[in-house]
Design a protein around this motif. Structure first.
Motif, mmCIF file in Angstrom:
data_model
loop_
_atom_site.group_PDB
_atom_site.id
_atom_site.type_symbol
_atom_site.label_atom_id
_atom_site.label_comp_id
_atom_site.label_asym_id
_atom_site.label_seq_id
_atom_site.Cartn_x
_atom_site.Cartn_y
_atom_site.Cartn_z
ATOM 1 N N CYS A 3 71.141 98.990 56.429
ATOM 2 C CA CYS A 3 70.646 97.701 55.955
ATOM 3 C C CYS A 3 69.540 97.251 56.885
ATOM 4 O O CYS A 3 69.421 97.752 58.002
ATOM 5 N N ALA A 4 68.724 96.345 56.431
ATOM 6 C CA ALA A 4 67.618 95.822 57.229
ATOM 7 C C ALA A 4 67.578 94.309 57.083
ATOM 8 O O ALA A 4 67.915 93.775 56.032
ATOM 9 N N TRP A 5 67.158 93.630 58.142
ATOM 10 C CA TRP A 5 67.063 92.176 58.120
ATOM 11 C C TRP A 5 65.687 91.787 58.631
ATOM 12 O O TRP A 5 65.288 92.193 59.718
ATOM 13 N N HIS A 6 64.950 91.020 57.844
ATOM 14 C CA HIS A 6 63.630 90.540 58.242
ATOM 15 C C HIS A 6 63.806 89.104 58.706
ATOM 16 O O HIS A 6 64.024 88.207 57.906
ATOM 17 N N VAL A 7 63.741 88.885 60.018
ATOM 18 C CA VAL A 7 64.113 87.611 60.623
ATOM 19 C C VAL A 7 63.193 86.467 60.235
ATOM 20 O O VAL A 7 63.648 85.351 60.049
ATOM 21 N N ASP A 8 61.914 86.724 60.084
ATOM 22 C CA ASP A 8 60.951 85.652 59.884
ATOM 23 C C ASP A 8 61.316 84.734 58.723
ATOM 24 O O ASP A 8 61.313 83.525 58.852
ATOM 25 N N ASP A 9 61.636 85.288 57.579
ATOM 26 C CA ASP A 9 61.989 84.442 56.439
ATOM 27 C C ASP A 9 63.410 84.697 55.948
ATOM 28 O O ASP A 9 63.807 84.190 54.905
ATOM 29 N N GLY A 10 64.173 85.476 56.695
ATOM 30 C CA GLY A 10 65.570 85.697 56.350
ATOM 31 C C GLY A 10 65.782 86.616 55.171
ATOM 32 O O GLY A 10 66.800 86.536 54.505
ATOM 33 N N THR A 11 64.854 87.488 54.898
ATOM 34 C CA THR A 11 65.022 88.441 53.810
ATOM 35 C C THR A 11 65.793 89.643 54.320
ATOM 36 O O THR A 11 65.468 90.184 55.371
ATOM 37 N N CYS A 12 66.814 90.055 53.592
ATOM 38 C CA CYS A 12 67.548 91.244 54.008
ATOM 39 C C CYS A 12 67.629 92.221 52.843
ATOM 40 O O CYS A 12 67.520 91.840 51.689
ATOM 41 N N ALA A 13 67.780 93.487 53.192
ATOM 42 C CA ALA A 13 67.849 94.541 52.186
ATOM 43 C C ALA A 13 68.904 95.545 52.612
ATOM 44 O O ALA A 13 69.156 95.726 53.796
ATOM 45 N N ALA A 14 69.526 96.203 51.647
ATOM 46 C CA ALA A 14 70.558 97.200 51.930
ATOM 47 C C ALA A 14 70.561 98.241 50.827
ATOM 48 O O ALA A 14 69.968 98.043 49.766
ATOM 49 N N LEU A 15 71.235 99.349 51.087
ATOM 50 C CA LEU A 15 71.291 100.435 50.113
ATOM 51 C C LEU A 15 72.270 100.159 48.974
ATOM 52 O O LEU A 15 72.224 100.836 47.955
ATOM 53 N N SER A 16 73.165 99.189 49.152
ATOM 54 C CA SER A 16 74.103 98.852 48.081
ATOM 55 C C SER A 16 74.441 97.368 48.152
ATOM 56 O O SER A 16 74.277 96.729 49.190
ATOM 57 N N LYS A 17 74.921 96.829 47.040
ATOM 58 C CA LYS A 17 75.326 95.423 47.023
ATOM 59 C C LYS A 17 76.502 95.183 47.965
ATOM 60 O O LYS A 17 76.613 94.130 48.574
ATOM 61 N N GLN A 18 77.378 96.170 48.096
ATOM 62 C CA GLN A 18 78.542 96.043 48.977
ATOM 63 C C GLN A 18 78.098 95.863 50.433
ATOM 64 O O GLN A 18 78.606 94.996 51.143
ATOM 65 N N VAL A 19 77.144 96.661 50.876
ATOM 66 C CA VAL A 19 76.627 96.547 52.242
ATOM 67 C C VAL A 19 75.922 95.205 52.423
ATOM 68 O O VAL A 19 76.097 94.525 53.438
ATOM 69 N N LEU A 20 75.152 94.800 51.437
ATOM 70 C CA LEU A 20 74.433 93.533 51.497
ATOM 71 C C LEU A 20 75.407 92.361 51.578
ATOM 72 O O LEU A 20 75.240 91.456 52.397
ATOM 73 N N THR A 21 76.439 92.379 50.758
ATOM 74 C CA THR A 21 77.444 91.314 50.776
ATOM 75 C C THR A 21 78.144 91.246 52.120
ATOM 76 O O THR A 21 78.348 90.162 52.676
ATOM 77 N N SER A 22 78.486 92.394 52.671
ATOM 78 C CA SER A 22 79.129 92.443 53.980
ATOM 79 C C SER A 22 78.214 91.872 55.061
ATOM 80 O O SER A 22 78.646 91.092 55.913
ATOM 81 N N LEU A 23 76.943 92.256 55.019
ATOM 82 C CA LEU A 23 75.968 91.746 55.986
ATOM 83 C C LEU A 23 75.865 90.229 55.897
ATOM 84 O O LEU A 23 75.935 89.522 56.908
ATOM 85 N N LEU A 24 75.707 89.717 54.690
ATOM 86 C CA LEU A 24 75.580 88.263 54.513
ATOM 87 C C LEU A 24 76.841 87.531 54.939
ATOM 88 O O LEU A 24 76.765 86.461 55.545
ATOM 89 N N ASP A 25 78.002 88.080 54.645
ATOM 90 C CA ASP A 25 79.264 87.457 55.065
ATOM 91 C C ASP A 25 79.354 87.377 56.587
ATOM 92 O O ASP A 25 79.790 86.362 57.140
ATOM 93 N N ASN A 26 78.934 88.447 57.271
ATOM 94 C CA ASN A 26 78.946 88.436 58.734
ATOM 95 C C ASN A 26 77.986 87.397 59.295
ATOM 96 O O ASN A 26 78.318 86.688 60.249
ATOM 97 N N ILE A 27 76.807 87.300 58.716
ATOM 98 C CA ILE A 27 75.830 86.317 59.185
ATOM 99 C C ILE A 27 76.335 84.906 58.928
ATOM 100 O O ILE A 27 76.254 84.032 59.794
ATOM 101 N N LYS A 28 76.890 84.676 57.730
ATOM 102 C CA LYS A 28 77.402 83.348 57.378
ATOM 103 C C LYS A 28 78.549 82.917 58.278
ATOM 104 O O LYS A 28 78.760 81.722 58.484
#
Length: 69
Positions: A3-28
């Motif tokens: 997964c990747a996180w672009h700090v400047d505007d908070g855009t994140c990307a991942a290879l799957s929705k599951q990884v993206l959801t996990s990333l966002l949950d951790n950040i939240k």
């Protein structure tokens, strides 16, 4: 899993929705953020994605229109 996180505007990307959801949950859990959903535009690029097909299409129609003038 990647997964990747672009700090400047908070855009994140991942290879799957599951990884993206996990990333966002951790950040939240650590920071107050607002999830604005999937971006339609970023840095002048138009973004179209198809999760089922696993594809992302990036285009720059405004840039192309300006070149054509």
């Amino acid at each position: 899993q990647v997964c990747a996180w672009h700090v400047d505007d908070g855009t994140c990307a991942a290879l799957s929705k599951q990884v993206l959801t996990s990333l966002l949950d951790n950040i939240k859990s650590a920071l107050p953020i607002n999830d604005l959903g999937e971006p339609q535009h970023l840095l002048g690029m138009k973004i179209a994605h198809d999760w089922d097909a696993g594809t992302i299409h990036l285009s720059m129609p405004t840039y192309i229109d300006n070149l054509a003038q």
